[in-house]
Design a protein around this motif. Structure first.
Motif, PDB file in Angstrom:
ATOM      1  N   ASN A  65       5.103 -89.911  27.165  1.00  0.00           N
ATOM      2  CA  ASN A  65       6.129 -90.578  26.366  1.00  0.00           C
ATOM      3  C   ASN A  65       5.452 -91.456  25.320  1.00  0.00           C
ATOM      4  O   ASN A  65       4.210 -91.523  25.242  1.00  0.00           O
ATOM      5  N   ASP A  66       6.248 -92.141  24.507  1.00  0.00           N
ATOM      6  CA  ASP A  66       5.682 -92.923  23.402  1.00  0.00           C
ATOM      7  C   ASP A  66       4.753 -94.022  23.903  1.00  0.00           C
ATOM      8  O   ASP A  66       3.688 -94.267  23.316  1.00  0.00           O
ATOM      9  N   ASP A  67       5.129 -94.695  24.979  1.00  0.00           N
ATOM     10  CA  ASP A  67       4.285 -95.769  25.507  1.00  0.00           C
ATOM     11  C   ASP A  67       2.960 -95.222  26.028  1.00  0.00           C
ATOM     12  O   ASP A  67       1.889 -95.809  25.796  1.00  0.00           O
ATOM     13  N   GLN A  68       3.019 -94.110  26.728  1.00  0.00           N
ATOM     14  CA  GLN A  68       1.793 -93.503  27.249  1.00  0.00           C
ATOM     15  C   GLN A  68       0.885 -93.060  26.107  1.00  0.00           C
ATOM     16  O   GLN A  68      -0.338 -93.239  26.167  1.00  0.00           O
ATOM     17  N   THR A  69       1.484 -92.487  25.078  1.00  0.00           N
ATOM     18  CA  THR A  69       0.691 -92.028  23.939  1.00  0.00           C
ATOM     19  C   THR A  69       0.021 -93.201  23.239  1.00  0.00           C
ATOM     20  O   THR A  69      -1.154 -93.127  22.861  1.00  0.00           O
TER      21      THR A  69
END
Length: 221
Positions: A65-69
């Motif tokens: 997801n965006d946070d992981q990326t």
């Protein structure tokens, strides 16, 4: 769809992209990538390496997801790109064997997308007819689920998607494999896709055509 050697597709794309970025100077590595807002060429490489690391360490079992990326990019920020490429190459054989065995299409499509993101940012087009782009386009088109029937015609393949029992003749779109690959992955803006060669107004289904995006700005490659 026929079976494909995803390990080979990933490896060929990785080796081609690695060769490209190793020839870049610091200014080029710092170039902004319009298809990945807020990222530089180096940042894209950090994401690609970190994704492999996370999968092989069991920290990631699907698309991040965006946070992981964001955490992936931050983890390697400042690392020399030649070191990123070296580590990527060391981890790649096991990763490629995994995605080939488990048929992990997103890994191949993500990498091929990012190769084109970097090429577009640098103004160095290439590999638009690579096997990864070609078969990725077919798969991405086949996975579309628009609310009305669609007939997508590319230069050497075509696909009918959407409701099969509808009496609505639906929409015809004439495009190319490369453009289909790019707009499906959100690398085109809504106005750009609306301006394609449609048989009728696609506005009612336009937002159903993107896996990601669309891009908030036009991306011209």
């Amino acid at each position: 769809m026929p079976e494909y050697d995803l390990a080979r597709l990933y490896r060929e794309t990785r080796e081609r992209l690695s060769g490209l970025v190793l020839r870049l100077n610091d200014h080029e590595l710092a170039s902004p990538v319009p298809a990945c807002p807020g990222w530089s060429v180096s940042d894209v490489m950090y994401h690609l390496l970190a994704g492999v690391e996370d999968v092989m360490a069991g920290r990631l079992t699907g698309p991040p997801n965006d946070d992981q990326t964001a955490r992936q990019v931050a983890r390697h920020r400042g690392t020399p790109v030649h070191s990123v490429v070296e580590t990527w190459g060391e981890l790649a054989p096991s990763f490629e064997e995994l995605i080939g065995r488990a048929a992990v299409w997103p890994a191949v499509i993500d990498l091929a997308s990012h190769e084109q993101d970097i090429r577009g940012a640098l103004g160095r087009p290439g590999a638009r007819d690579s096997d990864a782009v070609r078969v990725g386009a077919e798969r991405l088109v086949a996975l579309m689920r628009p609310a009305v029937p669609m007939h997508v015609v590319c230069e050497d393949f075509e696909a009918r998607v959407g409701p099969e029992d509808s009496k609505d003749p639906g929409l015809m779109l004439r495009t190319t494999r490369f453009d289909a690959f790019r707009w499906r992955m959100g690398r085109r803006s809504r106005p750009q896709v609306l301006d394609y060669d449609w048989s009728d107004d696609p506005t009612p289904v336009i937002d159903q055509l993107f896996v990601f995006g669309p891009s908030p700005t036009d991306i011209v490659e």
